[in-house]
Design a protein around this motif. Structure first.
Motif, PDB file in Angstrom:
ATOM      1  N   PRO A  11     -99.559  13.350 -43.675  1.00 35.51           N
ATOM      2  CA  PRO A  11     -99.091  12.048 -43.184  1.00 35.51           C
ATOM      3  C   PRO A  11     -97.579  12.009 -42.942  1.00 35.51           C
ATOM      4  N   SER A  12     -97.140  10.910 -42.344  1.00 37.27           N
ATOM      5  CA  SER A  12     -95.740  10.726 -41.980  1.00 37.27           C
ATOM      6  C   SER A  12     -94.809  10.800 -43.199  1.00 37.27           C
ATOM      7  N   ALA A  13     -93.690  11.487 -43.018  1.00 41.92           N
ATOM      8  CA  ALA A  13     -92.625  11.574 -44.028  1.00 41.92           C
ATOM      9  C   ALA A  13     -93.044  12.256 -45.332  1.00 41.92           C
ATOM     10  N   LYS A  16     -93.326  17.516 -44.101  1.00 37.25           N
ATOM     11  CA  LYS A  16     -93.890  18.632 -43.329  1.00 37.25           C
ATOM     12  C   LYS A  16     -92.813  19.393 -42.544  1.00 37.25           C
ATOM     13  N   SER A  34     -95.081  20.113 -33.877  1.00 40.72           N
ATOM     14  CA  SER A  34     -96.014  19.610 -32.840  1.00 40.72           C
ATOM     15  C   SER A  34     -95.838  18.112 -32.607  1.00 40.72           C
ATOM     16  N   GLY A  35     -95.426  17.376 -33.663  1.00 38.60           N
ATOM     17  CA  GLY A  35     -95.215  15.941 -33.505  1.00 38.60           C
ATOM     18  C   GLY A  35     -94.159  15.648 -32.446  1.00 38.60           C
ATOM     19  N   TYR A  38     -95.679  15.094 -29.060  1.00 35.07           N
ATOM     20  CA  TYR A  38     -96.252  13.750 -28.889  1.00 35.07           C
ATOM     21  C   TYR A  38     -95.135  12.720 -28.742  1.00 35.07           C
ATOM     22  N   ARG A  39     -94.077  12.894 -29.526  1.00 33.45           N
ATOM     23  CA  ARG A  39     -92.934  11.968 -29.436  1.00 33.45           C
ATOM     24  C   ARG A  39     -92.264  12.089 -28.061  1.00 33.45           C
ATOM     25  N   GLY A  91     -92.230   6.917 -32.627  1.00 35.23           N
ATOM     26  CA  GLY A  91     -93.297   7.429 -33.496  1.00 35.23           C
ATOM     27  C   GLY A  91     -94.578   6.625 -33.324  1.00 35.23           C
ATOM     28  N   SER A  95     -98.118   7.873 -31.769  1.00 37.87           N
ATOM     29  CA  SER A  95     -99.391   7.699 -32.462  1.00 37.87           C
ATOM     30  C   SER A  95    -100.438   7.043 -31.538  1.00 37.87           C
ATOM     31  N   ALA A  98    -101.452   9.655 -28.931  1.00 36.68           N
ATOM     32  CA  ALA A  98    -102.109  10.791 -29.587  1.00 36.68           C
ATOM     33  C   ALA A  98    -103.599  10.535 -29.807  1.00 36.68           C
ATOM     34  N   GLY A 124     -97.986  19.208 -38.249  1.00 35.13           N
ATOM     35  CA  GLY A 124     -98.514  18.114 -37.435  1.00 35.13           C
ATOM     36  C   GLY A 124     -99.663  17.413 -38.133  1.00 35.13           C
ATOM     37  N   MET A 127    -103.025  20.891 -36.848  1.00 34.86           N
ATOM     38  CA  MET A 127    -102.655  22.293 -36.630  1.00 34.86           C
ATOM     39  C   MET A 127    -103.720  23.224 -37.206  1.00 34.86           C
ATOM     40  N   ARG A 175     -99.129   3.487 -39.179  1.00 33.76           N
ATOM     41  CA  ARG A 175     -99.272   4.707 -38.368  1.00 33.76           C
ATOM     42  C   ARG A 175    -100.293   5.650 -38.999  1.00 33.76           C
TER      43      ARG A 175
HETATM   44  O1  CDP Z   1     -92.580  13.007 -38.637  1.00 31.86           O
HETATM   45  P1  CDP Z   1     -93.820  12.159 -38.731  1.00 31.86           P
HETATM   46  O2  CDP Z   1     -94.826  12.756 -39.654  1.00 31.86           O
HETATM   47  O3  CDP Z   1     -93.545  10.721 -39.009  1.00 31.86           O
HETATM   48  O4  CDP Z   1     -94.481  12.144 -37.266  1.00 31.86           O
HETATM   49  P2  CDP Z   1     -94.699  13.355 -36.267  1.00 31.86           P
HETATM   50  O5  CDP Z   1     -95.272  14.543 -36.950  1.00 31.86           O
HETATM   51  O6  CDP Z   1     -93.454  13.554 -35.475  1.00 31.86           O
HETATM   52  O7  CDP Z   1     -95.851  12.769 -35.313  1.00 31.86           O
HETATM   53  C1  CDP Z   1     -95.717  11.559 -34.591  1.00 31.86           C
HETATM   54  C2  CDP Z   1     -97.120  11.094 -34.214  1.00 31.86           C
HETATM   55  O8  CDP Z   1     -97.688  12.062 -33.323  1.00 31.86           O
HETATM   56  C3  CDP Z   1     -98.100  11.005 -35.380  1.00 31.86           C
HETATM   57  O9  CDP Z   1     -98.141   9.724 -35.978  1.00 31.86           O
HETATM   58  C4  CDP Z   1     -99.437  11.361 -34.749  1.00 31.86           C
HETATM   59  O10 CDP Z   1    -100.090  10.243 -34.221  1.00 31.86           O
HETATM   60  C5  CDP Z   1     -99.066  12.266 -33.581  1.00 31.86           C
HETATM   61  N1  CDP Z   1     -99.356  13.682 -33.843  1.00 31.86           N
HETATM   62  C6  CDP Z   1    -100.664  14.103 -33.678  1.00 31.86           C
HETATM   63  O11 CDP Z   1    -101.542  13.315 -33.371  1.00 31.86           O
HETATM   64  N2  CDP Z   1    -100.981  15.410 -33.836  1.00 31.86           N
HETATM   65  C7  CDP Z   1    -100.041  16.299 -34.180  1.00 31.86           C
HETATM   66  N3  CDP Z   1    -100.371  17.580 -34.324  1.00 31.86           N
HETATM   67  C8  CDP Z   1     -98.714  15.874 -34.406  1.00 31.86           C
HETATM   68  C9  CDP Z   1     -98.408  14.550 -34.235  1.00 31.86           C
END
Ligand code: CDP
Ligand code: CDP
Length: 222
Positions: A11-13, A16, A34-35, A38-39, A91, A95, A98, A124, A127, A175
């Protein structure tokens, strides 16, 4: 010989990105956030005024995104957008898009192209489940929602930005809920992933744990 992959989802924060980048650096492996893809797609849509439910246009953008990962920064069409893509509004947009299957399909091969010798560490949501199902080591990195909100809060304060802890906690939970509820590649721990709860761990302890797991796999020849 297949190129090794360490896949870190969660999950977020949860840490990772921080942990994945340090593990990659210690092993001399490549790193894929990978995020960020999407960003970047969400940012591109915002700049190009593409609606976040226009699946076809978003998938086209994801497929052709002029992105570069260079000097530890993220570049979109030659512009350094490393800071811009970290905004929570991006973000949230990431989401939303995504959850669209055509967007995920468009980013699949782009992500797989990062698998290059001597190895890849990537983070991500999918992955280990979708992008690299044969990853050498799969980790589900997590921490309590309160601890994760506190980490984001500190990141913002350290950057000199204003932040509201309760708002951050609400955003993170919203999110995560959307990421976990979607039918395609939902956020969840896969049965073959090792769980690493970092609520009570420092970054160094988390990095050493991942390296230790990886070394024991290499030693046992798996
Ligand atoms: O850093 P944080 O964990 O907050 O977010 P992120 O990894 O940068 O990813 C942003 C958004 O992209 C996530 O809330 C997911 O919805 C989407 N994401 C995804 O669906 N699949 C991934 N492999 C990476 C991100
Ligand atoms: O990529 P993700 O959104 O999962 O997290 P991140 O952007 O790497 O942010 C995590 C923040 O928590 C960073 O400021 C780290 O220094 C901090 N942190 C951590 O990652 N792991 C710990 N065990 C403790 C703190």
């Amino acid at each position: 010989m297949t190129v090794p992959v360490i896949a870190i989802d969660g999950p977020s924060a949860s840490g990772k990105g921080t942990v994945a980048a340090l593990v990659a650096s210690r092993l001399g492996f490549h790193y894929l956030d990978s995020g960020a893809l999407y960003r970047l797609t969400a940012l591109y849509a915002r700049l190009d005024e593409i609606e976040l439910d226009d699946e076809e246009a978003l998938a086209e953008a994801a497929l052709t995104l002029p992105v570069e990962f260079r000097d530890s920064q993220v570049w979109l069409a030659g512009e350094d957008v490393s800071e811009e893509i970290r905004a929570e509004v991006i973000g949230m947009g990431a989401s939303k898009i995504a959850a669209l299957p055509a967007v995920r399909a468009a980013l699949l091969e782009r992500q797989r192209a990062f698998r290059q010798a001597p190895g890849l560490v990537t983070d991500g949501r999918d992955m280990g489940s979708v992008v690299f199902p044969d990853a050498t080591l799969k980790i589900f990195l997590t921490a309590s929602a309160e601890e994760r909100a506190d980490r984001r809060y500190k990141q913002l304060i350290n950057k000199g930005e204003s932040a509201n802890l309760q708002q951050i906690l609400d955003d993170i939970e919203a999110r995560d809920a959307r990421d976990a509820a979607r039918p395609v590649a939902p956020l969840r721990q896969e049965p073959d992933a090792k769980r690493l709860d970092t609520t009570e761990l420092t970054v160094d302890q988390a990095v050493e744990t991942v390296l230790g797991w990886y070394q024991s796999l290499v030693v046992s020849g798996k």
